[in-house]
Scaffold this motif. Sequence first.
Motif, PDB file in Angstrom:
ATOM      1  N   VAL A 101       0.865  -1.183   0.000  1.00  0.00           N
ATOM      2  CA  VAL A 101       0.000   0.000   0.000  1.00  0.00           C
ATOM      3  C   VAL A 101       0.900   1.231   0.000  1.00  0.00           C
ATOM      4  O   VAL A 101       1.840   1.314   0.800  1.00  0.00           O
ATOM      5  N   ASP A 104      -2.214   5.963  -1.022  1.00  0.00           N
ATOM      6  CA  ASP A 104      -3.654   5.757  -0.904  1.00  0.00           C
ATOM      7  C   ASP A 104      -3.921   4.445  -0.176  1.00  0.00           C
ATOM      8  O   ASP A 104      -3.656   3.366  -0.716  1.00  0.00           O
ATOM      9  N   PRO A 105      -4.432   4.492   1.058  1.00  0.00           N
ATOM     10  CA  PRO A 105      -4.634   3.264   1.835  1.00  0.00           C
ATOM     11  C   PRO A 105      -5.651   2.310   1.214  1.00  0.00           C
ATOM     12  O   PRO A 105      -5.700   1.136   1.582  1.00  0.00           O
ATOM     13  N   ASP A 106      -6.465   2.810   0.288  1.00  0.00           N
ATOM     14  CA  ASP A 106      -7.471   1.958  -0.342  1.00  0.00           C
ATOM     15  C   ASP A 106      -6.956   1.286  -1.616  1.00  0.00           C
ATOM     16  O   ASP A 106      -7.662   0.468  -2.211  1.00  0.00           O
ATOM     17  N   GLU A 107      -5.746   1.646  -2.035  1.00  0.00           N
ATOM     18  CA  GLU A 107      -5.178   1.066  -3.255  1.00  0.00           C
ATOM     19  C   GLU A 107      -4.126   0.025  -2.883  1.00  0.00           C
ATOM     20  O   GLU A 107      -3.022   0.352  -2.470  1.00  0.00           O
ATOM     21  N   ASN A 124      -2.769  -4.213  -9.630  1.00  0.00           N
ATOM     22  CA  ASN A 124      -3.901  -3.911  -8.754  1.00  0.00           C
ATOM     23  C   ASN A 124      -5.035  -4.907  -8.982  1.00  0.00           C
ATOM     24  O   ASN A 124      -4.938  -5.822  -9.815  1.00  0.00           O
ATOM     25  N   PRO A 146      -9.112  -4.847   4.201  1.00  0.00           N
ATOM     26  CA  PRO A 146     -10.568  -4.990   4.121  1.00  0.00           C
ATOM     27  C   PRO A 146     -11.016  -5.871   2.962  1.00  0.00           C
ATOM     28  O   PRO A 146     -12.094  -6.457   3.006  1.00  0.00           O
ATOM     29  N   ASP A 147     -10.212  -5.954   1.898  1.00  0.00           N
ATOM     30  CA  ASP A 147     -10.588  -6.749   0.724  1.00  0.00           C
ATOM     31  C   ASP A 147      -9.791  -8.045   0.660  1.00  0.00           C
ATOM     32  O   ASP A 147      -9.396  -8.501  -0.420  1.00  0.00           O
TER      33      ASP A 147
END
Length: 288
Positions: A101, A104-107, A124, A146-147
């Motif tokens: 990571v 961007d913590p969501d990427e 990704n 989370p994913d």
Amino acid sequence: MGWLAAGDGYEVALIEGRVAARATSGRAAGRQLKSLPKALKEHPEVDRLRRLAEWLDRHAAACVAQVDLWMVSALPVPTGLLARVWPDEAWQSALRDMAVVGDDPDEVGFLRDATDAGELRVVNLDGETVRLSPTTVTLPHPVLLPDLDDLREFAAELGLVQKVEQIHRATWHKPAELAEKATEVKEFAGGRYDSRFGLAARATSLGYRVSGGYATCRVRDAERITEASVWIGEPYWDDEVTTGGLSWNDQEGRSLPLREVGPVAWSEGMRMAAALYAGRRVDEGKDA
């Protein structure tokens, strides 16, 4: 590494971690031999290659241990450092396909390459290879992803194999409801071993530290050092022992209420306790 002259009529090389030989004359010239000839077993060049192989094994193990520490402790790793060590095969093997990571913590993406310029190339979840150049990256512990299910499914589709267990690492999530003063988990207590030595040996073989009567693992969780401990019996106790409860202490040795244990420390502590319990003696027969 190329072939090196060793004695009359032979050359040696390090191939796949072991010393191999080939003849330089006669009908077998240029052909790798199935085993090392007796005349070469004590040759200085062979000894040098053996010592090199041992060093390479230690180096590879150290690289894996360091990457595992970065992952378990969620430490930010300078991108420039990854770029510098990437050409080393041992480092590359330990780092390749780790989920990383950046800014961007969501990427989240799987690391596939690092350039001399300090740029990372990752795949990704859309299957696209993208370039990242943040100052630092993290290799998240799976309990923080989370994913995670999507990552596992995508990794299976790509056939990714991680040298450091990350996305397929066993994880445990802390229950939402815990007694206010509870300090111990007994879910994996009661695993019977024939001796304390056998239980301690299993703990050390799994990479855990044995100190006094406990098997322990230390985790840096949310910038706090936490140590998980499982009772394994008094040292030098030769009779049957059973695994005890799991508890956590802070850096000062204070027993932590379960409510204060962080998500990574909880997961890693439960992972240790489960692994020790899994090696217990299982009786068979009608009296089991």
